[in-house]
Design an enzyme around this catalytic site. Structure first.
Site, PDB file in Angstrom:
ATOM      1  CB  SER A 148      10.764   6.451 -23.847  1.00 31.75           C
ATOM      2  OG  SER A 148      11.887   7.182 -24.297  1.00 31.75           O
ATOM      3  CD  GLU A 176       6.961   2.686 -30.557  1.00 38.69           C
ATOM      4  OE1 GLU A 176       6.840   3.925 -30.490  1.00 38.69           O
ATOM      5  OE2 GLU A 176       7.139   1.951 -29.563  1.00 38.69           O
TER       6      GLU A 176
HETATM    7  O1  KIV Z   1       9.707   8.346 -26.592  1.00 39.11           O
HETATM    8  C1  KIV Z   1      10.431   7.589 -27.241  1.00 39.11           C
HETATM    9  O2  KIV Z   1      11.494   7.173 -26.783  1.00 39.11           O
HETATM   10  C2  KIV Z   1       9.991   7.195 -28.554  1.00 39.11           C
HETATM   11  C3  KIV Z   1      10.543   5.918 -29.130  1.00 39.11           C
HETATM   12  C4  KIV Z   1       9.678   5.372 -30.172  1.00 39.11           C
HETATM   13  C5  KIV Z   1      11.904   6.047 -29.653  1.00 39.11           C
HETATM   14  O3  KIV Z   1       9.191   7.846 -29.146  1.00 39.11           O
END
Ligand code: KIV
Length: 264
Positions: free
Chosen positions: A46, A181
């Site tokens: 992310s 998720e």
């Molecule tokens: O990359 C990320 O932040 C994740 C989220 C689902 C927490 O995988």
């Protein structure tokens, strides 16, 4: 402080004690999170959106994740760090091993990869070579172009069954943690119950999972258009340290996520 280990997290599952985790990308925030009591952090891809400003996680490279893992490790020497393997860094088991080594050398304790039973050979190869693996199922942001957007997954019976079958196959291959998720609360509950020893971390997956994770920018009200499941803990508290404490307390007591922050 004693370093947090995978056995500690498995013990929490055994004792049915929920725990809070969060994404971290740098040493300063990692230090604050650890100081307030978060012992598990994810260096998530992310960061492509939160730190680099892209509109997906796809441009993130293994070098980016290794760099941020080193930063987080410097700020939180005793935390259990999960590092994301970015898009196309584990297309084959061999490539997965080569790239996982870069993240483990940067300070990760575990790697996370997105996908179903096609990853069984990769999980087996990594775990046999001493790399613990967390699997990410449900909404898999690296597959946004296949999924057709960031949508809740597992809403119909056949996709719910598929997710359960993938989970069980990956468990048999050596998966040691699962992140779910954006799936309905009831499906997350079933998966969490089927995995009797392996901790399940949820995000947008209701409050029946063993743990919760939030992207730090969502928890601190930085994200411009936060997802439905996100909660701005800074708004309620007015400072970062209290916001993180409140997040931990609400996860551990099962107050967060409530119905309004879940999918049914
Ligand atoms: O990359 C990320 O932040 C994740 C989220 C689902 C927490 O995988």
């Amino acid at each position: 402080m004693k370093p947090t280990t995978l056995s500690d997290l498995w013990q929490l599952k055994k004792e049915k004690r929920k725990f809070a985790t969060i994404t971290a990308y740098d040493a300063s925030f990692a230090h604050i999170f650890a100081e307030q009591g978060i012992n598990v952090m994810l260096i998530g891809d992310s960061l492509g959106m939160t730190m680099q400003g892209f509109n997906s996680t796809l441009p993130v490279t293994i070098e980016d994740i290794a760099y941020h893992t080193r930063c987080v490790r410097a700020g939180a020497p005793d935390a259990f760090l999960i590092a994301d393997m970015p898009f196309m860094s584990y297309a084959t088991p061999e490539q997965g091993c080569k790239n996982a080594a870069k993240l483990m050398r940067a300070g990760a304790n575990m790697v996370k990869i997105e996908g179903g039973s096609w990853l069984c050979d990769t999980v087996k190869m990594l775990t046999e070579r001493s790399v613990p693996v967390c699997i990410h199922l449900g909404l898999m942001p690296q597959s946004v172009n296949i999924l057709g957007g960031y949508k809740v997954q597992g809403r119909d019976q056949s996709s719910a069954n598929q997710l359960i079958n993938d989970t069980l196959a990956l468990k048999d291959s050596g998966m040691q943690m699962l992140l779910l998720e954006c799936v309905p609360t009831e499906l997350a509950r079933q998966v969490t119950e089927k995995l009797t020893t392996i901790p399940v971390i949820g995000i947008g997956a209701g409050n029946a999972t063993d743990a919760q994770i939030l992207v730090m920018h969502d928890a601190l009200g930085i994200t411009a258009k936060p997802p439905k499941f996100a909660k701005d803990f800074l708004k309620e508290t007015g400072n970062i340290r209290d916001a993180i404490r409140l997040y931990i307390e609400q996860v551990e007591s099962g107050i967060y996520p409530d119905q309004a922050h879940s999918f049914n």
